[in-house]
Design a protein around this motif. Structure first.
Motif, PDB file in Angstrom:
ATOM      1  N   MET A  73       9.461   7.807 -10.465  1.00  0.00           N
ATOM      2  CA  MET A  73       9.751   7.180  -9.176  1.00  0.00           C
ATOM      3  C   MET A  73       8.892   7.804  -8.090  1.00  0.00           C
ATOM      4  O   MET A  73       8.624   9.011  -8.103  1.00  0.00           O
ATOM      5  N   PRO A  74       8.415   7.016  -7.121  1.00  0.00           N
ATOM      6  CA  PRO A  74       7.616   7.576  -6.016  1.00  0.00           C
ATOM      7  C   PRO A  74       8.441   8.564  -5.186  1.00  0.00           C
ATOM      8  O   PRO A  74       9.611   8.306  -4.885  1.00  0.00           O
ATOM      9  N   GLY A  75       7.827   9.696  -4.814  1.00  0.00           N
ATOM     10  CA  GLY A  75       8.511  10.640  -3.929  1.00  0.00           C
ATOM     11  C   GLY A  75       8.598  10.089  -2.521  1.00  0.00           C
ATOM     12  O   GLY A  75       9.562  10.348  -1.805  1.00  0.00           O
ATOM     13  N   GLN A  76       7.548   9.363  -2.129  1.00  0.00           N
ATOM     14  CA  GLN A  76       7.524   8.728  -0.802  1.00  0.00           C
ATOM     15  C   GLN A  76       6.960   7.315  -0.966  1.00  0.00           C
ATOM     16  O   GLN A  76       5.801   7.138  -1.320  1.00  0.00           O
ATOM     17  N   TRP A  77       7.796   6.319  -0.711  1.00  0.00           N
ATOM     18  CA  TRP A  77       7.380   4.927  -0.912  1.00  0.00           C
ATOM     19  C   TRP A  77       6.377   4.525   0.171  1.00  0.00           C
ATOM     20  O   TRP A  77       6.604   4.755   1.355  1.00  0.00           O
ATOM     21  N   THR A  78       5.270   3.930  -0.248  1.00  0.00           N
ATOM     22  CA  THR A  78       4.245   3.509   0.709  1.00  0.00           C
ATOM     23  C   THR A  78       3.488   2.294   0.180  1.00  0.00           C
ATOM     24  O   THR A  78       3.378   2.106  -1.039  1.00  0.00           O
TER      25      THR A  78
END
Length: 301
Positions: A73-78
């Protein structure tokens, strides 16, 4: 005598009757146990997980995508990858996407039109050399595709079609597999329908367009999907005949993108996602026709 009667009685008590036995065997063949579901789930994950990983990587930052240990899973969605890929003037992905759609649709329509008419002639019309012609056509299926590269290149050069979409659309229009596939389907259509139309005064073109083609919708859709996928995923031939970056299609364009963003995995994955989405949508929409067409044409697995 007593021994024979006892043996017969034992067989009667230990073996089920014919109807019960058949029902039991049929139940055993159709029974789907937990192990079957577990196996099907594992096989599905083998195909789904790479696609899911590709999609999730597009929403990661460049640092997050290269971090160790790896996080699914992305640590920070961008949306940085998508903004970057559509703003890069040196790698016009949106233009490559439009070129791929246009080439694939035109190629699909041309293949279906040519293959359906050729298949109808080979399956229904009587003429001298029909069997020989069909045998030669089938023989071309066993010739490696790269053998035709140089003749097709010289033909496109003579016609002045190099570095244009016609160099991608036209050469594969005479598709031997498509003719064979549709011929097998047309042979399964009852001749009585065509004979009734002939009695009513219909000619061959009317029978072909108003009776045969409407009844062959699953096979036509299947061939259309296969032709679309062939043109969409083609990589080698576009590299030979296209020279301008703005004429490039998505498959060779993504190779260029991978060279420009070697370590920026989210951007590369965003390009791959854009290439996969139209194909997945197409299959979801027409999968019923594809399964029916393959089953009815006699071409299985």
């Amino acid at each position: 005598m007593t021994t024979l009667q006892d043996a017969a009685a034992d067989r009667t008590t230990t073996q089920p009757d014919g109807g019960a036995g058949r029902r039991q065997r049929a139940y055993s063949r159709t029974r789907v146990g937990p192990l079957t579901y577990v196996a099907m789930t594992l096989i599905s994950l083998i195909f789904v997980l790479p696609l899911l990983w590709m999609l999730l990587t597009t929403f990661k930052t460049e640092t997050d995508a290269r971090s160790i240990p790896i996080h699914i899973m992305p640590g920070q969605w961008t949306l940085r990858a998508y903004h970057l890929i559509f703003a890069d003037a040196a790698n016009p992905v949106y233009l490559w996407l439009a070129n791929s759609l246009m080439v694939s649709v035109l190629h699909m329509l041309l293949v279906v039109a040519v293959a359906s008419m050729a298949a109808y002639a080979l399956s229904r019309m009587e003429f001298v050399g029909r069997k020989l012609l069909f045998g030669v056509l089938i023989a071309t299926l066993f010739v490696p595709g790269f053998i035709f590269f140089m003749p097709n290149y010289l033909t496109m050069s003579t016609l002045g079609w190099l570095d244009s979409i016609w160099a991608l659309v036209v050469p594969g229009a005479a598709n031997a597999f498509g003719v064979f596939f549709l011929r097998q389907f047309f042979l399964a259509i009852p001749r009585e329908l065509e004979e009734s139309a002939l009695i009513d005064g219909a000619n061959s073109w009317t029978i072909f367009t108003r009776i045969v083609l409407p009844l062959s919708k699953p096979a036509l859709v299947t061939l259309a999907v296969l032709s679309f996928l062939g043109a969409w995923n083609d990589f080698v031939w576009p590299v030979f005949v296209l020279f301008s970056p703005d004429k490039m299609t998505l498959a060779p364009g993504l190779a260029t993108l991978q060279g420009a963003y070697t370590t920026d995995y989210p951007v590369v994955m965003a390009g791959a996602t854009l290439a996969a989405i139209p194909v997945l949508i197409l299959y979801v929409v027409v999968q019923r026709y594809v399964i029916e067409g393959v089953a009815n044409s006699g071409l299985k697995g």
